[in-house]
Design an enzyme around this catalytic site. Structure first.
Site, PDB file in Angstrom:
ATOM      1  N   SER A 152      96.623 -22.395  75.923  1.00  0.00           N
ATOM      2  CA  SER A 152      97.001 -21.291  75.584  1.00  0.00           C
ATOM      3  C   SER A 152      98.164 -20.968  75.851  1.00  0.00           C
ATOM      4  CB  SER A 152      95.818 -20.300  76.027  1.00  0.00           C
ATOM      5  OG  SER A 152      96.046 -20.083  77.231  1.00  0.00           O
ATOM      6  N   LYS A 153      98.762 -19.483  75.352  1.00  0.00           N
ATOM      7  CA  LYS A 153     100.049 -19.196  75.975  1.00  0.00           C
ATOM      8  C   LYS A 153      99.946 -18.715  77.521  1.00  0.00           C
ATOM      9  CE  LYS A 153      99.854 -14.682  73.626  1.00  0.00           C
ATOM     10  NZ  LYS A 153     100.499 -13.816  72.727  1.00  0.00           N
ATOM     11  N   ARG A 154      98.746 -18.251  77.877  1.00  0.00           N
ATOM     12  CA  ARG A 154      98.370 -17.811  79.331  1.00  0.00           C
ATOM     13  C   ARG A 154      98.541 -19.049  80.124  1.00  0.00           C
ATOM     14  NH1 ARG A 154      95.231 -14.826  76.372  1.00  0.00           N
ATOM     15  NH2 ARG A 154      93.688 -16.491  76.379  1.00  0.00           N
ATOM     16  N   ASP A 155      98.343 -20.100  79.693  1.00  0.00           N
ATOM     17  CA  ASP A 155      98.480 -21.549  80.510  1.00  0.00           C
ATOM     18  C   ASP A 155      99.901 -21.654  80.685  1.00  0.00           C
ATOM     19  OD1 ASP A 155      95.818 -22.357  80.443  1.00  0.00           O
ATOM     20  OD2 ASP A 155      96.055 -23.193  78.513  1.00  0.00           O
ATOM     21  N   GLY A 156     100.751 -21.547  79.980  1.00  0.00           N
ATOM     22  CA  GLY A 156     102.152 -21.393  80.181  1.00  0.00           C
ATOM     23  C   GLY A 156     102.659 -20.784  81.352  1.00  0.00           C
TER      24      GLY A 156
END
Ligand code: GLU
Length: 517
Positions: A265-269
Site C-alpha cells: 500500500s502507499k502507507r508501506d512506502g
C-alpha cells in the site's frame, strides 16, 4: 498493425500506484509484441473521486518510463476517441436504455435512504452482506416490482432513478483467464449492479464494457482485484449481444509488501521510506504527498526492468532486459498466479546495474540537472570523468552527489573517528611538501600522479599506509572513495595543492577544539 488492441484504463483519482504502472507495462509489452495498439483511456466518470492533476501525472509517468500510448487523450489522438470517459457520457446512457428496452436491465427508484433502511433491517436480522439481487429485487422499488404504469408515471415525474443490470440467477458464467485458467461464477451469487447512476453517469462496469467494445479491445490485462467484476462484465457482453467479440482476460497477480505479507500500500512506502509511486506526488496534505522512483534517483530503464519481473519471468537466468528485449521475451503464460513481493533491494540492484553500464557521456547528461540544482555547472569533460569514476559505486543517481560532492565544492566534513586514530600535527609538513610538488607537477594523468606519489614516498621513506589515508582525508574528508591517483588527477593540481595545505589546520582544530577557539 495487427488487430491486437489493449488498453490501460486508469482512474485519475490520485497518484498512479506502482502496481498501475506494472499493468501499463504489461499491456504495452503485449501490444508491441503483437504489433498491436496500446490505448490509454482515462476512466473519469466518478467525478467526486477525480483529482485535478492526476491525469497529467499519469501521462508524465508513462512518458518518463518510455511507455508511449499509441492512442489516448489530447495529442495522442486515434480513431476510437474520445479517450476520456467523461466525454462519452451520452453513449453510456443510450446503451443502458437499450438494455432496459430489451428487458435486460431495469429502472430502480429506491432512494439512498430506502437502500440504507433495507440494509439496516437485514443487518438487524443477522445478514451483514445484504445485496440487491434476485432474491431482493421484487421487494424493492423498481420497474419490475412497480409495473409499467407506475414506472411510466415516475419517469414522467422525473423521479430520480438508477438503471440496474437484471442478473439471470440461473445463469452460469465461465471464462478462461489467460493467467488464472478456468474461472466460473453463478448468477445467483451476483448482485444487480448499478449501470447508470442517478446523476446520469455510468458506473465503472457499464462504461468499461461499452468502451472496450467500441474501442475494439481484444485483450483485457489488469489487476487481480478486478477478477470478481469480470462476472458482471461477461453478463454485460451477453446482454449486449457482443459475446462473440468479448476480449480475452488476463488478471495480474497482486504486488505484496516487501515482507511478503499482504498487499503493498502507499502507507508501506511511507513506513519503510521507499518509493511506491513512479513520480513525486503533491497531494493536499503532507500525508498525501510522496516521493517517486524518479526523485529517489532511479533510471527509468531500471524501473521498467524491475517492474517487468514483478510477476513475470522469462524462464531463463537472464535478468537484465531493455524495453525492446522485454517486448520480445514477454508472454502472459510466464506470469505467475501468486502475489509478487515488492523487493526494493532488487530495484536498487537493477539501478546499480544500469548506472554501471551507462556510457560516461550519457551519465554526465543525467547528472547535470542534479548538479545545476546544487549550483554547479562543471565542464563537460570534467563531469564525464567524474561520472566514470563513481559509476561502479553509485546505486541511485543521488549517490553521485553524496559520495562525490567534494569534486565540486569544498569538503563539508571530515571523518573524525579516522582523524582521531591517525592524525598527528607533526604530519603537517609532509602534506605541505607534497602540496608544493603537486602544484609544480608537469603531466598529471593518473599514471603521472601515481609516479609522483611513488617518488615522493621513496624520498620521504613513507609507505602508502603512512600517506594515503591523510591524502584521502584532506581531499574528500573520508577514507572511502575512488582510486587516489584518478581522484587527484581529476581534481587538478590547484585544488589538490590547496586542500593539502589547508586541511591540516582543520584537522588540528577538530582534534583540539580548545586550542583553536
Ligand atoms: N478504471 C479501472 C482502474 O482504475 C480500470 C480497471 C480495468 O482495467 O478494467 O483500475
Amino acid at each position: 498493425m495487427s488487430d491486437v488492441r489493449v488498453r490501460f484504463a486508469p482512474s485519475p483519482t490520485g497518484a498512479l500506484h506502482i502496481g498501475g504502472v506494472r499493468t501499463a507495462l504489461y499491456n504495452y509489452l503485449f501490444a508491441k509484441q503483437h504489433g498491436g495498439a496500446f490505448v490509454l483511456r482515462i476512466e473519469d466518470t466518478d467525478r467526486q473521486r477525480c483529482i485535478p492533476g492526476a491525469e497529467a501525472y499519469i501521462l508524465e509517468a508513462l512518458e518518463w518510463l518510455g511507455l508511449h500510448p499509441d492512442e489516448g487523450p489530447g495529442s495522442y489522438g486515434g480513431g476510437a476517441g474520445p479517450y476520456r470517459q467523461s466525454e462519452r457520457k451520452e453513449s453510456y446512457r443510450q446503451h443502458a436504455l437499450q438494455l432496459v428496452e430489451q428487458g435486460k436491465a431495469y429502472y430502480a427508484f429506491d432512494t439512498p435512504e430506502q437502500l440504507d433502511a433495507r440494509r439496516e433491517e437485514a443487518r438487524a436480522a443477522g445478514d451483514h452482506a445484504w445485496k440487491y439481487d434476485h432474491s431482493q429485487r421484487h421487494r424493492m422499488r423498481n420497474s419490475l416490482s412497480l409495473g409499467t404504469a407506475e414506472t411510466a408515471r415516475l419517469l414522467k415525474e422525473e423521479a430520480p432513478y438508477t438503471i440496474r443490470l437484471l442478473v439471470p440467477e440461473e445463469e452460469q458464467i465461465a471464462f478462461e483467464d489467460r493467467i488464472r485458467g478456468s474461472v466460473s461464477f453463478q448468477g445467483r451469487e451476483l448482485d444487480d449492479k448499478v449501470l447508470l447512476k442517478a446523476d446520469g453517469m455510468p458506473t465503472y462496469h457499464l462504461a468499461n464494457i461499452v468502451d472496450d467494445h467500441l474501442m475494439g479491445i481484444t485483450h483485457v490485462i489488469r489487476g487481480e482485484e478486478w477478477l470478481p467484476s469480470t462476472a458482471h462484465h461477461v453478463l454485460l457482453y451477453r446482454a449486449f449481444g457482443w459475446e462473440e467479440e468479448m476480449p480475452e482476460f488476463a488478471h495480474l497477480p497482486l504486488i505484496l509488501k516487501p515482507s511478503g505479507q499482504g498487499k503493498l500500500s502507499k502507507r508501506d512506502g511511507r513506513k519503510l521510506g521507499i518509493p511506491v509511486f513512479p513520480l513525486r506526488w503533491e497531494g493536499d496534505s503532507p500525508d498525501d504527498s510522496f516521493e517517486g522512483f524518479r526523485e529517489a534517483g532511479f533510471d527509468p530503464r531500471a524501473v521498467i526492468n524491475f517492474l517487468a519481473f514483478l510477476g513475470w519471468n522469462p524462464g531463463t537466468e537472464q535478468e537484465i532486459f531493455s524495453l525492446e528485449e522485454l517486448v520480445e521475451a514477454f508472454s502472459l503464460e510466464h506470469i505467475g498466479k501468486a502475489g509478487a513481493r515488492f523487493d526494493y533491494d532488487k530495484a536498487r540492484w537493477y539501478n546499480q546495474q544500469y548506472l554501471m553500464h551507462t556510457p560516461d557521456a550519457e551519465l554526465a547528461g543525467m547528472l547535470r540537472p542534479l548538479l545545476r540544482e546544487k549550483g554547479h555547472e562543471p565542464q563537460r569533460d570534467y563531469l564525464e570523468a567524474f561520472a566514470g569514476l563513481f559509476k561502479e559505486r553509485a546505486v541511485l543517481l543521488g549517490d553521485f552527489w553524496t559520495q562525490g560532492y567534494y569534486f565540486f565544492e569544498p569538503v563539508a566534513s571530515y571523518d573524525q573517528k579516522a582523524l582521531r586514530k591517525r592524525w598527528k600535527p607533526d604530519l603537517q609538513p609532509m602534506l605541505e611538501k607534497l602540496a608544493g610538488e603537486i602544484a609544480d607537477a608537469g603531466a598529471f594523468d593518473p599514471q603521472d600522479v601515481q609516479a609522483i606519489l611513488q617518488d615522493f614516498m621513496e624520498r620521504e621513506g613513507l609507505k602508502p599506509g603512512g600517506l594515503y589515508p591523510f591524502l584521502r582525508l584532506a581531499l574528500s574528508g573520508s577514507l572511502k572513495g575512488p582510486g587516489l591517483p584518478e581522484m587527484i588527477s581529476l581534481m587538478g593540481r590547484e585544488v589538490v595543492a590547496r586542500r593539502l595545505r589547508e586541511a591540516p589546520d582543520q584537522f588540528n582544530a577538530l582534534l583540539n577544539p580548545k586550542d583553536h577557539g
